[in-house]
Design a protein around this motif. Structure first.
Motif, mmCIF file in Angstrom:
data_model
loop_
_atom_site.group_PDB
_atom_site.id
_atom_site.type_symbol
_atom_site.label_atom_id
_atom_site.label_comp_id
_atom_site.label_asym_id
_atom_site.label_seq_id
_atom_site.Cartn_x
_atom_site.Cartn_y
_atom_site.Cartn_z
ATOM 1 N N GLY A 1 0.835 -1.196 0.000
ATOM 2 C CA GLY A 1 0.000 0.000 0.000
ATOM 3 C C GLY A 1 0.858 1.229 0.000
ATOM 4 N N SER A 2 0.196 2.367 0.023
ATOM 5 C CA SER A 2 0.952 3.613 -0.046
ATOM 6 C C SER A 2 1.850 3.773 1.171
ATOM 7 N N ASP A 3 1.400 3.256 2.330
ATOM 8 C CA ASP A 3 2.217 3.392 3.528
ATOM 9 C C ASP A 3 3.242 2.279 3.638
ATOM 10 N N ASP A 4 3.021 1.202 2.902
ATOM 11 C CA ASP A 4 3.910 0.049 3.025
ATOM 12 C C ASP A 4 5.119 0.162 2.114
ATOM 13 N N PHE A 5 5.070 1.001 1.080
ATOM 14 C CA PHE A 5 6.157 1.005 0.106
ATOM 15 C C PHE A 5 7.425 1.592 0.721
ATOM 16 N N THR B 1 0.583 10.707 -30.972
ATOM 17 C CA THR B 1 -0.572 10.060 -30.348
ATOM 18 C C THR B 1 -0.065 9.157 -29.236
ATOM 19 N N PRO B 2 -0.404 9.424 -27.984
ATOM 20 C CA PRO B 2 0.152 8.640 -26.879
ATOM 21 C C PRO B 2 -0.560 7.305 -26.697
ATOM 22 N N ARG B 3 0.012 6.490 -25.815
ATOM 23 C CA ARG B 3 -0.623 5.245 -25.383
ATOM 24 C C ARG B 3 -1.472 5.516 -24.149
ATOM 25 N N ILE B 4 -2.477 4.694 -23.980
ATOM 26 C CA ILE B 4 -3.325 4.788 -22.791
ATOM 27 C C ILE B 4 -2.861 3.737 -21.795
ATOM 28 N N GLN B 5 -2.642 4.140 -20.574
ATOM 29 C CA GLN B 5 -2.210 3.228 -19.514
ATOM 30 C C GLN B 5 -3.190 3.302 -18.351
ATOM 31 N N ARG B 6 -3.820 2.146 -18.036
ATOM 32 C CA ARG B 6 -4.630 2.031 -16.819
ATOM 33 C C ARG B 6 -3.732 1.406 -15.764
ATOM 34 N N LEU B 7 -3.476 2.157 -14.733
ATOM 35 C CA LEU B 7 -2.375 1.817 -13.837
ATOM 36 C C LEU B 7 -2.546 0.455 -13.185
ATOM 37 N N ASN B 8 -3.759 0.125 -12.725
ATOM 38 C CA ASN B 8 -3.893 -1.153 -12.011
ATOM 39 C C ASN B 8 -3.869 -2.349 -12.943
ATOM 40 N N GLU B 9 -3.834 -2.119 -14.265
ATOM 41 C CA GLU B 9 -3.662 -3.225 -15.197
ATOM 42 C C GLU B 9 -2.190 -3.478 -15.499
ATOM 43 N N LEU B 10 -1.303 -2.561 -15.099
ATOM 44 C CA LEU B 10 0.117 -2.741 -15.375
ATOM 45 C C LEU B 10 0.749 -3.742 -14.423
ATOM 46 N N GLU B 11 0.370 -3.713 -13.146
ATOM 47 C CA GLU B 11 1.001 -4.566 -12.149
ATOM 48 C C GLU B 11 0.555 -6.009 -12.349
ATOM 49 N N THR C 1 4.289 -5.175 -18.189
ATOM 50 C CA THR C 1 4.035 -5.747 -16.878
ATOM 51 C C THR C 1 4.960 -5.147 -15.838
ATOM 52 N N LEU C 2 4.368 -4.695 -14.734
ATOM 53 C CA LEU C 2 5.109 -4.203 -13.585
ATOM 54 C C LEU C 2 4.965 -5.175 -12.424
ATOM 55 N N MET C 3 5.876 -5.069 -11.482
ATOM 56 C CA MET C 3 5.726 -5.750 -10.193
ATOM 57 C C MET C 3 6.398 -4.879 -9.155
ATOM 58 N N ASN C 4 5.749 -4.737 -8.021
ATOM 59 C CA ASN C 4 6.237 -3.855 -6.972
ATOM 60 C C ASN C 4 7.661 -4.229 -6.571
ATOM 61 N N PRO C 5 8.598 -3.246 -6.548
ATOM 62 C CA PRO C 5 9.976 -3.564 -6.141
ATOM 63 C C PRO C 5 10.053 -4.190 -4.756
#
Length: 1443
Positions: A4-8, A66-76, A467-471
Motif C-alpha cells: 500500500g501507499s504506507d507500506d512502500f 498520439t500517446p498510449r493509454i495506460q490504466r495503472l492497475n492493469e500494469l502490475e 508488466t510491472l511488479m512492486n519492487p
C-alpha cells in the motif's frame, strides 16, 4: 504481499557518477571505466559537467504524436491477475442475469481472487468446511482474529465464488442462486475491465458479454427445447444469445420464473465462455493527437487536480508511494497517457543533428558532434552497432518519450541485451528501478511463480514491456533492486541484461537509444541462444555482425578486435560442429547464399525464429521455409536427399577471416615487443629519434589502446624533443647573438647527463659539451676581473656582455651585474642632483630611491640613498602644504600663498602641487586686475561679466576679498530681475522678461507669431533678444538697445496694422458658412473657432475659442455702487478682449513700473532688462501725454460731457427703481412695486423703459445676476454719442498704440469707452461673455457664501484681539509714561510713502467722473507730477550718478 501507499519502502539508490571534462570527452571509455562498479547495480546515473547543456532541437510547433493509454492497475502483474479473475466471475454472473458486487469486509474490499486461491491451497471448499478452518483463511487474508470473520468469508464464498468454481468443474448448478446480489445494496458493483477488448490483439467474437436482449424471433414458426425435446408453450421458450439453441424456462436447472432481460446464454455457452483463455495483453493507442504544448497543459492540469497543489510542489516521495498504491488497487481505476517510442527520425531528435544543410550555429555544431549526443553514440568507432548498415529504430536511431505523472515503463531488458542510455531533456524527474544482470533470471522466476496465469498465456510477457511488479515484492523474494530519480540534464545507463522499469513524476521529455561495446559481444551471443529457446524474433543477425567486423579487421578498435576474435573463434567451432552433424545425416548438397541481401523474414528459422546468416538448411520441395542447423530435424518430412545446405562462407574461408582478426589482435603484442627492446636497449643499440617516432606513429595508425608502454614511449619522445629544443635554442642564441631564456650552469650539466641517459641516439650532445667548456673558461676570466681593485667599469661591462652571449647563467655574471648596476645608479643620482641640471620631478626622485633599494648595498650607495631620502622627505612636506592650500575649504589669501611658494623655490625638485599653486596665484592676480578694470570703468559692468568673474573667482583656491562684493552685486541684480519678472510675467508664462519689455517686431506675421507662441508653450523655443536682432555684444551697449527699441516700435505698429487687415478679411466664425479656407482663423488650440463662443481680439482682429483664452468678466463690472454707472451704461462694461498673442504680460500700472526704475538706479550693475524697461516707460509716458492732449481737445471734451449727462440720467432713474434694476439687490420691496411706471425716460437711450421696469420687477425673483444681464441685452441701444470721423480716427490710432503697450494706463480705458459709446453695442460679444461666465459663476456663488462666513468669524476674532491689545497697551503707557520715538515713526512713514508712491491705485476713470474743467485740473495735476520723474528716464543709465 499487498503493498500500500504506507507500506512502500524505496529501494537503495543506484551509483551516481560525475565525470570531469577530461573523462567526459570519451563517452564509451568513461562507461567502460565505471562498468565494474555500475554493472553490479544494473543501472547508474551520470551527471554531465555543469557547462554541458545541449539546446533543445525539436521543432515544437510541428511535433505531434498520439500517446498510449495506460490504466495503472492493469500494469502490475498481480493486480492484473486479480482483475482477469474478477472479469471472469463478473462475466459468469452477468450471463446468469446478475451484476457482480464485491462485498466490503472490515472496511476494505474483499479480495475474491486471494480468497479463491487460499481456499484452493487449503484443500478446497469441502475440506475447509469439514475441518472448520475458515478462521485460518481469514488470518491468511490478514483479517484480525476474534470477530467471526471466517463465517462471513464462508458466506461470501458460497454466494459468489463457489457457483463459479462448480461451473468451471462442469457440475450442474442445482442450488445456484441466480440473483445472489439482490439483497446486497451496500456492496460496490463491479464494472468489468474487459482488458482483451481494448488491446491491440483483438479478442474473439465470443468475448462480448454486454447486455443485449435477444428475444424470440417472430418469423420462426417452431422451436424445440434442447432438454425436453418439445416445442410446445412457445411463450416459455428462451433463445440463447450464443448458440441460438432453445430452452423452456421451466426446464432449466434451476428453473426461471420469467424470461430474463438483456443477454442470456445457455449452460453450454457459459462453459465455453468462462473457460476461454485470456488474450495477449498490450497497450491501446489514444484517439487524440497532441502537440507538446497541449499534452503539457493536460499533464500539468491532471497532476495539479490529483494532488491539489502546484506541480512543482509535489514531493517525489509522495508521487512514488501513490503510484505503487494505485497500481495495486482494484477499486481505483486511474488512466494516464504516455507518448512512448516516438521515432526521432520522423519527428526530429532533441539533440542538434548535423545534416547536409549545414545551418547549425557553432554551439549547436559542438553538441551535434558530441559523443554524448544519442544520435552519435551508437555509431562511435568503439561501438559495435556502427557496423550495422540498417537504421534500427530504437537501437541505432533514438526514440523519444513524452511523459506525464504516473505514466510508466514496465520491467524489461533491452533487445539483444544491449546497453541503453536515456537523457532527460527537460521536465520533471523520471523515477527508475534496476536489477543487475546476475539477478535477471531470479526476477523472471519470481514473476512467473507469483503470476503463472499471465506467463501461461504469454510466455514472452517480459519482452512486451507491459508488466510491472512492486519492487518491494521482488526484494522480499531476494531480488536486488536499486532506484534513482533522473532529473533534467542527466543520463541513465542500463547495462546488458539488466531489468529496469520506472515511471514519470510529471510532464517531461526524454530520449533513449541502445549501444553496444566490445564487452557486450559475449552477452549478445548468449541472448541469441535465449531468444532461440523462447522462439523470439531477432532484431539483427549476431553472426552477420561478427562476420562483417571480421571482414575488415584493420578498421576495428584493438579491444574490439580482440573481442571479435574470441567470438569468431567460438562461432567457427560451433559452425564446424553443426555442419559435421549435417554430413552425418547424409546431406551433401550445398549452395552459397548471400544472406545479408535477403529480408529478415525470408531467412528466419521456422522453429526458433533465429535470423540465419552463416548457414541454413532448406528443401527443394519446400521452398517456403528453412531452419537453422540447430533444428535440422524440424524442417520437413522430405527425404534428406532433397534437402541442401545454404551457406555464406565455406569452412576454409572462415579460418582465413579468423587469422586476419588474430593478426589485428596480436599486432599489439608484436609492436609492444619492439618498443620494449628499444626503450630497455636490450640489444645494446640506441635507436634513433626517427625510429622511436615511427613506433609511436604505428600505434596511432593502428589505434592501439593507451597502455603504460605507449605512455613510456611518448614520454621518451617528449624528453628527447625537449632536449633537442634546448640545445637548438642554446646554439642558435650564441650564433645569432640574441637574448634567449638562459640555462643555469647546473641545468646545463643536468641536460648533458639527461641526453646521455636517454635510449635515443642524439648527435646534439657534442654541441652541449662545447658550450660547457666555454662557460668554464669564462668563469676563470670573470673571477680575475672581480678580484682586481679598483674594478674597471668598462672591463666589467664587456665581461657581462660576453657572459650574456653564452646563453648560460654563470654565478660570476651575477656579481658583475651588481657592480655595474651600482655604478649606473650612482651616476643617475649625481646627474639628478647637480645644480646645473634641470629639476627632476618628484616621481623621478622616488623612482631613483626605489631603484636604489633594489641594488646591492655598498658604502657609496648607502650614502647616496640617505641623501636622496632626506631630500624627498622635505619635498613631500612642502607638497602636502601646497595640497592643503589647494584643497582646503578655508581659502588662504594671496600673501600666504606667495610665502609658501618662495620657501619651496629652494628645493631642487619639481613639485606638481607647488606649480599648481603658482598657476592658481597667477590666475588670482589676473582676476583681481579684471575686477579692478571693470569696477574703475566709465560704465557700470554688465551682469553677464560679473557672473563670469564670480564663477571664475569661486573656482580659484585663493581667498579673494573682491569676490564677496561681486557676489552681493550679482545677487542684488538677480533679485531686481526676479521682482520685475513677478511684476510683468503671467504665471507659467512662456515669455522671458526681456521679450515682454521689448516690442514684438514680427507682429505682422500671424503664422510665425502663432508658431513661436506654440513652440514656447511646448518648451521648444528660447529667445530673449532675437526679436530686436541684438547679439550678446549689442546688449552691452545701451545705445544699441535704445536704437533697436525705437526701430522695434515702428515695426510692431506696421506689423499689427498689416495683421489687422489680414485678419479682418477672414470669414467670421459667427457667420452661417463653415467652409474652411486657407485664410480661416485658427485658435491657439489648433482648431478653427466656429459658432457661438468665438471671440475676436480687439487688437489683431483674429478669432479664438472663448474656452481656450482668458476673457473679460462682465459680472464683476456690473455691480452698482454709489459712484458707478448703472447697468444700462453698456459702454462702460468690461467687454474689451485681447488675445494671449497680443497681451503677453500682466501689464502693470505705470506707477509700479516707475518704482522698479527707482530700484534699478540703485543697482551698480547693468541689465538688458533695465534698459528695455526704461525704453518701455519712456514710450508709455510719451503715449500718455499724447492721449491726454487728445482727451483735452474741445470736441472730445464735449463728448465726455454728453456721457457724463447720460450717466447722471441713468443714476437718477436707478434711484427711483433701485431694488428692481440692480441684480445684486436681494429682493423686491412689495410696497414700491408700482413705482416703476413713474421712471423718467432717457431720449435715444432707453426707448422702452416701461418694459424694462416691468422686467425689473420680476428679474430679481426669477433668476440670477447673469440672467438679469441676459434679459437686458435686447434693450441696449446705441450709439449714444455721435462721434465724427475726424475725431474717431485719431482716437482709434491712439487706442491701437495704447493696446500695444505692455503697461496699464487710465487714458487707454477712457479712449476705449468713448469709442464704444460712438458705436452700437456688440450684443453678440456680450452674450458670448455671459455664456462663458455662467459655469464659473454658479460655482463661485456657493464658495462665496462660505468664504464670507469665514471672513466674518475671522474679523470678529481680530477685532476682539485688537481691542484687548489696545487696552493692554494703554495700561502700559499710563504706567510707564514713555512715548514712542517720533523721529523713528516719521522715518518709517517716509520710507513707506517713498516705496508706495507709484504703487497707489488711482480711481478707475477719473476723467469721466467730472466735467471738462475737472478733467483739465486733473490733467494739469498729472502732467505736473511727471517732470520730476523724467530725468530718471532720460538720464544716461551706465553713468555713475547719485539719485
Amino acid at each position: 504481499m499487498e503493498p500500500g501507499s504506507d507500506d512502500f519502502l524505496p529501494p537503495p539508490e543506484c551509483p551516481v557518477f560525475e565525470p570531469t571534462w577530461a573523462e567526459f570527452r570519451d563517452p564509451l571509455g568513461y562507461i567502460a571505466k565505471i562498468r565494474p562498479i555500475a554493472e553490479k547495480s544494473g543501472i547508474c546515473k551520470i551527471r554531465p559537467p555543469v557547462d554541458w547543456q545541449p539546446p533543445f532541437a525539436v521543432e515544437v510547433d510541428n511535433f505531434r504524436f498520439t500517446p498510449r493509454i495506460q490504466r495503472l492497475n492493469e500494469l502490475e502483474a498481480q493486480t492484473r491477475v486479480k482483475l482477469n479473475y474478477l472479469d471472469q466471475i463478473a462475466k459468469f454472473w452477468e450471463i446468469q442475469g446478475s451484476s457482480l458486487k464485491i462485498p466490503n469486509v472490515e472496511r476494505r474490499i474483499l479480495d475474491l481472487y486471494g480468497l479463491s486461491k487460499i481456499v484452493m491451497e487449503e484443500g478446497g471448499y469441502e475440506a475447509i468446511c469439514k475441518d472448520r478452518r475458515w478462521a485460518r483463511v481469514a488470518q491468511r487474508l490478514n483479517y484480525p482474529p476474534g470477530k467471526n470473520i471466517g463465517s462471513l468469508l464462508r458466506s461470501h464464498y458460497e454466494r459468489i465464488i463457489y457457483p463459479y468454481e462448480m461451473f468451471q468443474s462442469g457440475a450442474n448448478l442445482v442450488q445456484c442462486n441466480t440473483h445472489p446480489f439482490d439483497n446486497e445494496e451496500k456492496d460496490k458493483e463491479y464494472k468489468p475491465h474487459s482488458i482483451p477488448l481494448r488491446q491491440s490483439v483483438q479478442p474473439s467474437k465470443f468475448s462480448s458479454y454486454s447486455r443485449r436482449a435477444k428475444r424470440l424471433q417472430p418469423d420462426i414458426d417452431s422451436y424445440v427445447c434442447r432438454i425436453c425435446s418439445r416445442g410446445d408453450e412457445d411463450d416459455k421458450l428462451l433463445l440463447c444469445d450464443g448458440c441460438d439453441d432453445n430452452y423452456h424456462i421451466f426446464c432449466l436447472i434451476p428453473p426461471l420464473l420469467e424470461i430474463p432481460r438483456g443477454v442470456w446464454r445457455c449452460p453450454k455457452c457459459i462453459m465455453e465462455e468462462c473457460k476461454r483463455p485470456p488474450e495477449a495483453f498490450g497497450f491501446e493507442q489514444a484517439t487524440q493527437e497532441y502537440t507538446l504544448q497541449s499534452f503539457g497543459e493536460m499533464a500539468d492540469s491532471f497532476k495539479t487536480d490529483y494532488f491539489n497543489m502546484p506541480v512543482h510542489m509535489v514531493p517525489t516521495e509522495l508521487v512514488e508511494k501513490e503510484f505503487w498504491r494505485l497500481v495495486s488497487s482494484i477499486e481505483e481505476d486511474v488512466t494516464v497517457e504516455y507518448g512512448a517510442d516516438i521515432h526521432s527520425k520522423e519527428f526530429g531528435s532533441g539533440f542538434p543533428v548535423s545534416n547536409s544543410k549545414g545551418n547549425l550555429s557553432p554551439e549547436e555544431e559542438e553538441y551535434a558532434t558530441s559523443g554524448w549526443n544519442l544520435n552519435v553514440m551508437p555509431v562511435l568507432d568503439q561501438s559495435v552497432l556502427c557496423h550495422i548498415n540498417a537504421d534500427i529504430s530504437g537501437m541505432k536511431i533514438p526514440w523519444l518519450y513524452v511523459g506525464m505523472v504516473f505514466s510508466a515503463f514496465c520491467w524489461h531488458i533491452e533487445d539483444h541485451w544491449s546497453y541503453s542510455i536515456n537523457y532527460l531533456h527537460w521536465g520533471e524527474p523520471k523515477t527508475w528501478y534496476g536489477v543487475p544482470s546476475l539477478a535477471a533470471e531470479q526476477l523472471e522466476e519470481v514473476m512467473k511463480r507469483l503470476t503463472p496465469e499471465l506467463f501461461d498465456s504469454q510466455p514472452d510477457l517480459l519482452h512486451q514491456l507491459v508488466t510491472l511488479m512492486n519492487p518491494n515484492t521482488l526484494m522480499s523474494h531476494g531480488v536486488p533492486v536499486v532506484r534513482t530519480n533522473q532529473c533534467a540534464g542527466e543520463f541513465v545507463i542500463t547495462f546488458p541484461r539488466a531489468y529496469h522499469s520506472g515511471f514519470n513524476q510529471g510532464y517531461n521529455f526524454a530520449e533513449a537509444v541502445n549501444f553496444c561495446t566490445a564487452d557486450w559481444l559475449p552477452a549478445g551471443r548468449q541472448c541469441i541462444e535465449h531468444y532461440r529457446r523462447l522462439r523470439r524474433y531477432c532484431v539483427f543477425s549476431h553472426e552477420e555482425l561478427i562476420c562483417k567486423m571480421a571482414a575488415f579487421p584493420e578498421k576495428l578498435d584493438l579491444n574490439l578486435a580482440v573481442a571479435v576474435h574470441k567470438e569468431m573463434f567460438i562461432m567457427v567451432q560451433e559452425e564446424r560442429r553443426l555442419r559435421k552433424a549435417l554430413l552425418e545425416k547424409g546431406i551433401t548438397e550445398a549452395e552459397r547464399e548471400a544472406f545479408e541481401l535477403l529480408p529478415d523474414d525470408e531467412r528466419q528459422c521456422m522453429k526458433c525464429k533465429t535470423t540465419c546468416f552463416l548457414s541454413a538448411l532448406a528443401c527443394y520441395d519446400c521452398p517456403d521455409g528453412l531452419v537453422c542447423l540447430s533444428h535440422i530435424n524440424d524442417l520437413c518430412k522430405c527425404s534428406s536427399s532433397r534437402q541442401y545446405l545454404r551457406y555464406r562462407y565455406t569452412l576454409d574461408e572462415l579460418p582465413a577471416m579468423l587469422h586476419k582478426l588474430k593478426i589485428r589482435a596480436e599486432s599489439f603484442d608484436t609492436w609492444a615487443n619492439k618498443v620494449r627492446v628499444a626503450l630497455e636497449v636490450e640489444d645494446g643499440r640506441k635507436r634513433s629519434f626517427e625510429e622511436l617516432r615511427a613506433l609511436e606513429s604505428e600505434a596511432r595508425e593502428r589505434r592501439f589502446p593507451n597502455s603504460d608502454l605507449l605512455q613510456r614511449l611518448r614520454n621518451c619522445l617528449n624528453e628527447a624533443e625537449a632536449c633537442v629544443s634546448q640545445v637548438l635554442g642554446l646554439v642558435s642564441g650564441q650564433e645569432a647573438r640574441i637574448e634567449t631564456p638562459q640555462l643555469t650552469l647546473t641545468e646545463l650539466r643536468v641536460l648533458l647527463e639527461q641526453m646521455g641517459s636517454l635510449p635515443c641516439a642524439m648527435h646534439q650532445i657534442g654541441d652541449v659539451k662545447d658550450v660547457l667548456e666555454q662557460v668554464e673558461a669564462y668563469q676563470i676570466e670573470a673571477r680575475e676581473a672581480l678580484a682586481s681593485l679598483p674594478p674597471s667599469v668598462g672591463l666589467l661591462r664587456s665581461l657581462l656582455e660576453k657572459g650574456q652571449q653564452l646563453g648560460v647563467e654563470v654565478p660570476e655574471a651575477h656579481q658583475l651585474q651588481q657592480q655595474v648596476e651600482q655604478a649606473r645608479w650612482l651616476d643617475e643620482v649625481k646627474q639628478a642632483l647637480a645644480p646645473s641640471a634641470q629639476r627632476g620631478s618628484l616621481v623621478i626622485m622616488q623612482g631613483l630611491l626605489v631603484t636604489g633599494a633594489k641594488i646591492a648595498s655598498s658604502p657609496s650607495v648607502d650614502k647616496a640613498r640617505a641623501e636622496l631620502q632626506e631630500l624627498l622627505t622635505i619635498a613631500e612636506r612642502w607638497e602636502e602644504k601646497a595640497h592643503f592650500c589647494l584643497e582646503a575649504r578655508q581659502k588662504h589669501p594671496p600673501s600666504t600663498l606667495e610665502a609658501i611658494i618662495r620657501e619651496a623655490e629652494n628645493i631642487p625638485v619639481h613639485l606638481p602641487n607647488i606649480q599648481a599653486l603658482k598657476d592658481a596665484l597667477a590666475k588670482a592676480h589676473a582676476w583681481i586686475a579684471d575686477v579692478d578694470e571693470i569696477q574703475n570703468g566709465d560704465h557700470y559692468p554688465c551682469l553677464d561679466d560679473l557672473e563670469g568673474l564670480v564663477a571664475i573667482g569661486r573656482d580659484l583656491p585663493v581667498g579673494l576679498e573682491e569676490l564677496r562684493q561681486l557676489e552681493l552685486q550679482v545677487l542684488t541684480a538677480h533679485s531686481w530681475r526676479e521682482k520685475a519678472s513677478k511684476t510683468f510675467l503671467k504665471k507659467n508664462s512662456c515669455y522671458a522678461l526681456l521679450e515682454v519689455l521689448c516690442p514684438c517686431t514680427d507682429a505682422g506675421s500671424d503664422t510665425s507669431k502663432r508658431s513661436r507662441w506654440i513652440e514656447k508653450e511646448l518648451g521648444l523655443y528660447r529667445s530673449d533678444t532675437e526679436l530686436l536682432g541684438l547679439s550678446a555684444q549689442d546688449l552691452r551697449d545701451p545705445g544699441s538697445v535704445i536704437v533697436a527699441f525705437k526701430e522695434g516700435e515702428q515695426k510692431e505698429k506696421e506689423g499689427i496694422l498689416q495683421l489687422r487687415r489680414t485678419n479682418s478679411a477672414k470669414p467670421s466664425p459667427l457667420a452661417s458658412s463653415t467652409a474652411v479656407s486657407s485664410a480661416t482663423s485658427i485658435c491657439v488650440c489648433g482648431q478653427v473657432p466656429a459658432g457661438v463662443g468665438a471671440l475676436q481680439c480687439d487688437l489683431c482682429q483674429d478669432w479664438f475659442h472663448g474656452q481656450c483664452v482668458s476673457v473679460p468678466r462682465l459680472f464683476s463690472s456690473s455691480r452698482p455702487s454709489s459712484t458707478s454707472s448703472p447697468l444700462l451704461a453698456w459702454w462702460e462694461w468690461n467687454t474689451k478682449f485681447l488675445c494671449p498673442l497680443c497681451m503677453r504680460s500682466r501689464r502693470p500700472r505705470l506707477e509700479t513700473i516707475l518704482a522698479l526704475l527707482v530700484a534699478l538706479q540703485r543697482l551698480p550693475v547693468r541689465l538688458p532688462e533695465g534698459e528695455a524697461l526704461q525704453c518701455l516707460t519712456e514710450r508709455a509716458i510719451v503715449w500718455q501725454g499724447r492721449a491726454r492732449q487728445a482727451l483735452a481737445s474741445e470736441d472730445v471734451t464735449a463728448l465726455l460731457g454728453q456721457l457724463a449727462e447720460l450717466r447722471q440720467q441713468l443714476q437718477d432713474v436707478s434711484r427711483l427703481e433701485e431694488p428692481l434694476t440692480y441684480p445684486s439687490t436681494p429682493a423686491c420691496d412689495p410696497h414700491r412695486e408700482g413705482s416703476g411706471n413713474d421712471m423718467p425716460k432717457v431720449p435715444g437711450l432707453l426707448p422702452n423703459v416701461d418694459s424694462m421696469a416691468t422686467h425689473g420687477k420680476i428679474a430679481p425673483v426669477q433668476g440670477s445676476d447673469l440672467e438679469v444681464l441676459s434679459s437686458l441685452l435686447p434693450q441696449l441701444t446705441g450709439p449714444v454719442l455721435n462721434l465724427p470721423e475726424a475725431t474717431r480716427a485719431p482716437l482709434e490710432e491712439l487706442m491701437l498704440e495704447g493696446d500695444l503697450l505692455e503697461v496699464t494706463l487710465d487714458e487707454n480705458h477712457s479712449i476705449w469707452q468713448l469709442l464704444q459709446a460712438g458705436q452700437p453695442p456688440d450684443i453678440e460679444r456680450i452674450r458670448t461673455l455671459l455664456e462663458l461666465e455662467k459655469p464659473e459663476h454658479q460655482g463661485n456663488r456657493t464658495r462665496g457664501r462660505a468664504l464670507e462666513k469665514r471672513r466674518r468669524r475671522r474679523q470678529q476674532k481680530i477685532d476682539l484681539g485688537r481691542k484687548s491689545k489696545e487696552e493692554l497697551q494703554s495700561k502700559k503707557a499710563r504706567n510707564s509714561d514713555i512715548k514712542p520715538d517720533e523721529g523713528q515713526e516719521e522715518e518709517f512713514e517716509e520710507e513707506t510713502d517713498s516705496e508706495n508712491i507709484f504703487l497707489t491705485s488711482t480711481e478707475h476713470s477719473p476723467i469721466l467722473k467730472g466735467n471738462q474743467n475737472s478733467f483739465q485740473q486733473n490733467d494739469s495735476g498729472s502732467v505736473a507730477s511727471f517732470p520730476s520723474l523724467t530725468p530718471l528716464l532720460h538720464q544716461p543709465y551706465p553713468q555713475r550718478e547719485e539719485l
